[in-house]
Scaffold this motif. Structure first.
Motif, PDB file in Angstrom:
ATOM      1  N   VAL A  11      12.628   3.441   2.959  1.00 41.17           N
ATOM      2  CA  VAL A  11      11.364   3.367   3.692  1.00 41.17           C
ATOM      3  C   VAL A  11      10.411   4.463   3.226  1.00 41.17           C
ATOM      4  O   VAL A  11       9.221   4.213   2.980  1.00 41.17           O
ATOM      5  N   ILE A  12      10.904   5.669   3.057  1.00 39.56           N
ATOM      6  CA  ILE A  12      10.052   6.775   2.595  1.00 39.56           C
ATOM      7  C   ILE A  12       9.541   6.503   1.189  1.00 39.56           C
ATOM      8  O   ILE A  12       8.356   6.716   0.894  1.00 39.56           O
ATOM      9  N   SER A  13      10.417   6.015   0.317  1.00 38.01           N
ATOM     10  CA  SER A  13       9.989   5.695  -1.051  1.00 38.01           C
ATOM     11  C   SER A  13       8.972   4.561  -1.063  1.00 38.01           C
ATOM     12  O   SER A  13       8.012   4.593  -1.830  1.00 38.01           O
TER      13      SER A  13
ATOM     14  N   GLY B 264       5.735   5.870   0.033  1.00 39.53           N
ATOM     15  CA  GLY B 264       5.231   6.731  -1.038  1.00 39.53           C
ATOM     16  C   GLY B 264       4.628   5.931  -2.184  1.00 39.53           C
ATOM     17  O   GLY B 264       3.676   6.365  -2.823  1.00 39.53           O
ATOM     18  N   LEU B 265       5.182   4.766  -2.451  1.00 41.88           N
ATOM     19  CA  LEU B 265       4.644   3.875  -3.482  1.00 41.88           C
ATOM     20  C   LEU B 265       3.514   2.996  -2.960  1.00 41.88           C
ATOM     21  O   LEU B 265       3.005   2.142  -3.684  1.00 41.88           O
ATOM     22  N   GLU B 266       3.138   3.187  -1.698  1.00 48.29           N
ATOM     23  CA  GLU B 266       2.089   2.432  -1.031  1.00 48.29           C
ATOM     24  C   GLU B 266       2.380   0.931  -1.029  1.00 48.29           C
ATOM     25  O   GLU B 266       1.504   0.107  -1.200  1.00 48.29           O
ATOM     26  N   ALA B 267       3.630   0.602  -0.821  1.00 53.73           N
ATOM     27  CA  ALA B 267       4.034  -0.802  -0.738  1.00 53.73           C
ATOM     28  C   ALA B 267       3.771  -1.317   0.673  1.00 53.73           C
ATOM     29  O   ALA B 267       3.733  -0.547   1.638  1.00 53.73           O
ATOM     30  N   SER B 268       3.611  -2.620   0.781  1.00 48.07           N
ATOM     31  CA  SER B 268       3.386  -3.214   2.099  1.00 48.07           C
ATOM     32  C   SER B 268       4.694  -3.233   2.881  1.00 48.07           C
ATOM     33  O   SER B 268       5.779  -3.089   2.325  1.00 48.07           O
ATOM     34  N   ALA B 269       4.573  -3.437   4.170  1.00 44.85           N
ATOM     35  CA  ALA B 269       5.762  -3.495   5.017  1.00 44.85           C
ATOM     36  C   ALA B 269       6.652  -4.678   4.644  1.00 44.85           C
ATOM     37  O   ALA B 269       7.881  -4.578   4.696  1.00 44.85           O
ATOM     38  N   ASN B 270       6.040  -5.796   4.241  1.00 41.59           N
ATOM     39  CA  ASN B 270       6.832  -6.956   3.812  1.00 41.59           C
ATOM     40  C   ASN B 270       7.660  -6.629   2.576  1.00 41.59           C
ATOM     41  O   ASN B 270       8.823  -7.000   2.485  1.00 41.59           O
TER      42      ASN B 270
END
Length: 170
Positions: free
Chosen positions: A113-115, A118-124
């Motif tokens: 979740v932190i990574s 950090g990568l600005e990925a979406s929740a999906n």
């Protein structure tokens, strides 16, 4: 008095033996199925998040590579159900054997979740793309870590505390 004739000592020896190779087959199968399901969920999530389509259909027949690279929603649903069953079965069967299982899973999911954030990925993408891989890694680490611990304990040549207790009471 001979220890080999004592039934309580024989029962203790039978229950304290490490599992055979056949005992590892279900865990290995569950990890393999989990990885296959993780590939499908990863591809479906990336495909829907980025609207990326891979064109691998050579003819009107569906090719296995196309099913993996462009999974339909039905395959995604089946993959999620199979993945959930694999993980819950693995956790349920190994819960009594591995005292640190919850900690391993918690560390891997938290790091994922932190990574992901950090990568600005979406929740999906974090939930359906990264988390299945983290769960597969946690299952593999849990299985291999427990096997290494058991091997180290049996190779050390020292009697365990339980062995000494049984010898005292016989």
């Amino acid at each position: 008095m001979s220890l080999s004739k004592c039934t309580s000592y024989q029962k203790f020896q039978e229950t304290s033996r490490p599992p055979s190779v056949c005992g590892w087959v279900p865990e290995t199968l569950e990890i393999g199925l989990g990885v296959a399901c993780s590939v499908v969920t990863w591809r479906f999530t990336v495909q829907t998040e980025t609207t990326e389509r891979w064109e691998y259909v050579v003819s009107e027949h569906v090719v296995l590579g196309d099913l993996v690279l462009n999974p339909p929603p039905e395959l995604m649903l089946v993959s999620c159900l199979v993945f959930g069953c694999c993980v819950s079965s693995f956790v349920h069967r190994r819960q009594a054997q591995d005292a640190f299982q919850f900690a391993v899973y918690a560390v891997f999911i938290t790091a994922t979740v932190i990574s992901g954030y950090g990568l600005e990925a979406s929740a999906n993408l974090i939930l359906l793309g990264y988390a299945p891989w983290a769960m597969c890694a946690a299952m593999a680490i849990s299985l291999s870590g427990h096997a290494l611990y058991r091997r180290q304990r049996t190779q050390s040549g020292k009697r365990s505390r339980d062995d000494r207790k049984v010898l005292l009471f016989v």
